[in-house]
Design a protein around this motif. Sequence first.
Motif, PDB file in Angstrom:
ATOM      1  N   GLY A   1       3.569   1.883   0.529  1.00  6.70           N
ATOM      2  CA  GLY A   1       3.195   0.791  -0.370  1.00  6.70           C
ATOM      3  C   GLY A   1       2.555  -0.358   0.384  1.00  6.70           C
ATOM      4  N   ASP A   2       3.121  -0.685   1.521  1.00  5.29           N
ATOM      5  CA  ASP A   2       2.582  -1.752   2.368  1.00  5.29           C
ATOM      6  C   ASP A   2       1.143  -1.446   2.769  1.00  5.29           C
ATOM      7  N   ALA A   3       0.897  -0.222   3.233  1.00  3.75           N
ATOM      8  CA  ALA A   3      -0.443   0.164   3.678  1.00  3.75           C
ATOM      9  C   ALA A   3      -1.434   0.208   2.517  1.00  3.75           C
TER      10      ALA A   3
ATOM     11  N   VAL B   1      -7.258   2.680   1.868  1.00  5.55           N
ATOM     12  CA  VAL B   1      -8.596   2.216   2.220  1.00  5.55           C
ATOM     13  C   VAL B   1      -8.482   1.158   3.310  1.00  5.55           C
ATOM     14  N   ALA B   2      -9.583   0.947   4.026  1.00 10.46           N
ATOM     15  CA  ALA B   2      -9.610  -0.047   5.099  1.00 10.46           C
ATOM     16  C   ALA B   2      -9.694  -1.447   4.519  1.00 10.46           C
ATOM     17  N   GLY B   3      -9.274  -2.413   5.308  1.00 10.93           N
ATOM     18  CA  GLY B   3      -9.429  -3.795   4.908  1.00 10.93           C
ATOM     19  C   GLY B   3     -10.892  -4.192   4.934  1.00 10.93           C
TER      20      GLY B   3
ATOM     21  N   SER C   1      -3.074   1.210   7.780  1.00 11.52           N
ATOM     22  CA  SER C   1      -2.389   0.209   8.607  1.00 11.52           C
ATOM     23  C   SER C   1      -1.284  -0.476   7.815  1.00 11.52           C
ATOM     24  N   ILE C   2      -0.124  -0.627   8.448  1.00  9.03           N
ATOM     25  CA  ILE C   2       0.954  -1.406   7.852  1.00  9.03           C
ATOM     26  C   ILE C   2       0.747  -2.879   8.169  1.00  9.03           C
ATOM     27  N   THR C   3       1.519  -3.727   7.502  1.00  7.98           N
ATOM     28  CA  THR C   3       1.430  -5.171   7.729  1.00  7.98           C
ATOM     29  C   THR C   3       2.803  -5.698   8.156  1.00  7.98           C
TER      30      THR C   3
ATOM     31  N   ALA D   1      -0.189  13.844   2.967  1.00  4.65           N
ATOM     32  CA  ALA D   1      -1.352  13.481   3.778  1.00  4.65           C
ATOM     33  C   ALA D   1      -1.452  11.965   3.944  1.00  4.65           C
ATOM     34  N   ALA D   2      -1.196  11.238   2.861  1.00  4.81           N
ATOM     35  CA  ALA D   2      -1.258   9.773   2.935  1.00  4.81           C
ATOM     36  C   ALA D   2      -0.151   9.238   3.838  1.00  4.81           C
ATOM     37  N   VAL D   3       1.046   9.792   3.708  1.00  4.07           N
ATOM     38  CA  VAL D   3       2.160   9.363   4.557  1.00  4.07           C
ATOM     39  C   VAL D   3       1.839   9.629   6.026  1.00  4.07           C
ATOM     40  N   GLN D   4       1.289  10.800   6.315  1.00  2.00           N
ATOM     41  CA  GLN D   4       0.965  11.138   7.699  1.00  2.00           C
ATOM     42  C   GLN D   4      -0.089  10.197   8.267  1.00  2.00           C
ATOM     43  N   THR D   5      -1.045   9.802   7.438  1.00  2.71           N
ATOM     44  CA  THR D   5      -2.051   8.837   7.890  1.00  2.71           C
ATOM     45  C   THR D   5      -1.401   7.521   8.280  1.00  2.71           C
ATOM     46  N   VAL D   6      -0.493   7.038   7.451  1.00  6.29           N
ATOM     47  CA  VAL D   6       0.194   5.777   7.756  1.00  6.29           C
ATOM     48  C   VAL D   6       0.983   5.897   9.056  1.00  6.29           C
TER      49      VAL D   6
END
Length: 339
Positions: free
Chosen positions: A18-20, A44-46, A60-62, A306-311
């Motif tokens: 959720g953060d990412a 998505v990227a910032g 990316s996490i924050t 896949a999304a989790v692995q990216t994070v």
Amino acid sequence: MTDVQDRALGALTGLALGDALGMPTQSMSRERIGRELGPITGLVAGPPDQPIAPGMPAGSITDDTEQALLVARLLVDGDGRVDAREFADALMAWEQRMRDKGSLDLLGPSTSAAIAAIAAGGDPAEAGSGGTTNGAAMRVTPVGVAVSSSDPDALLEAVHDLSFVTHNTGLGLSAAATVAGAVSAGIDGAGLLEAIGFGLALGRRAERLGRWVAGASIPARAEWALRQARTMTTAELADFLSDVVGTSVQSQESVVSALLITQHFRHEPFDGLCFAASIGGDTDTIAAMAGAMLGARFGDAVFPAAAVQTVVDVSGIDLTRTATELLELRGAQVHAVAP
């Protein structure tokens, strides 16, 4: 893994994912997000002109996840106990590391004010007397993983001990207790609405622990809003959050919004996190809190692998190890999942 392990990992996974998802939209208006990025449907990227995370890579996490993992490490290293001064020092060190690498993702207003007071020689017990924003709630998930809802007194004490340094007000502590309570109850196998109810009950108790400040009760506000939103469409909920509840860093807005998203998207958790990332305001924190509560109920497999692995890869975090270490502190029995 056992069901409890799945759900503990789910809480941390939902938090980070959720953060990412909210990273590229944080501090942006709902209208600007829709105009420049469209509805968020994945990582998505910032954008280059992102107010806080310009150009950050997708996944990316924050500060939400980074500070939650800091709390987890302190809990594990301290065998479940964290000294107030040690916690303040760890937060100061974290912010300095962020400054050294040029990050704009620094401590929030309540935490920053408290840490500045402590750095100037103030008493940690008094430093958080003005903390009403959502900093304690955004980083409290590891407490919900480490302490079982079967012992509400111990859970409330742990929330207080990891929150009062920066958020020693009824609002700040209530916000953190509500999130931690919902996470802990979900991990113990409570149904989603039951877990939310447990969190709100714990939040009511926490209101009495901190300094009184003017502001609506988070549990009372949330209970009203949850009733109003029960039959809303997704479009109606979006307007309700934007126009009535609010999505700012204030606890009465962001924590309530996270609870409403958790209730509405209990059958589509990932869609809920994307919705939270699209709603505007403090999107990363709202999505992180909703993700933690949804993941604690439904486990890590409910989120796209896949999304989790990216994070995990982009941010260099080991959520499985952290969940395992926190569960060792928990020492809870495995409970059957409620229908």
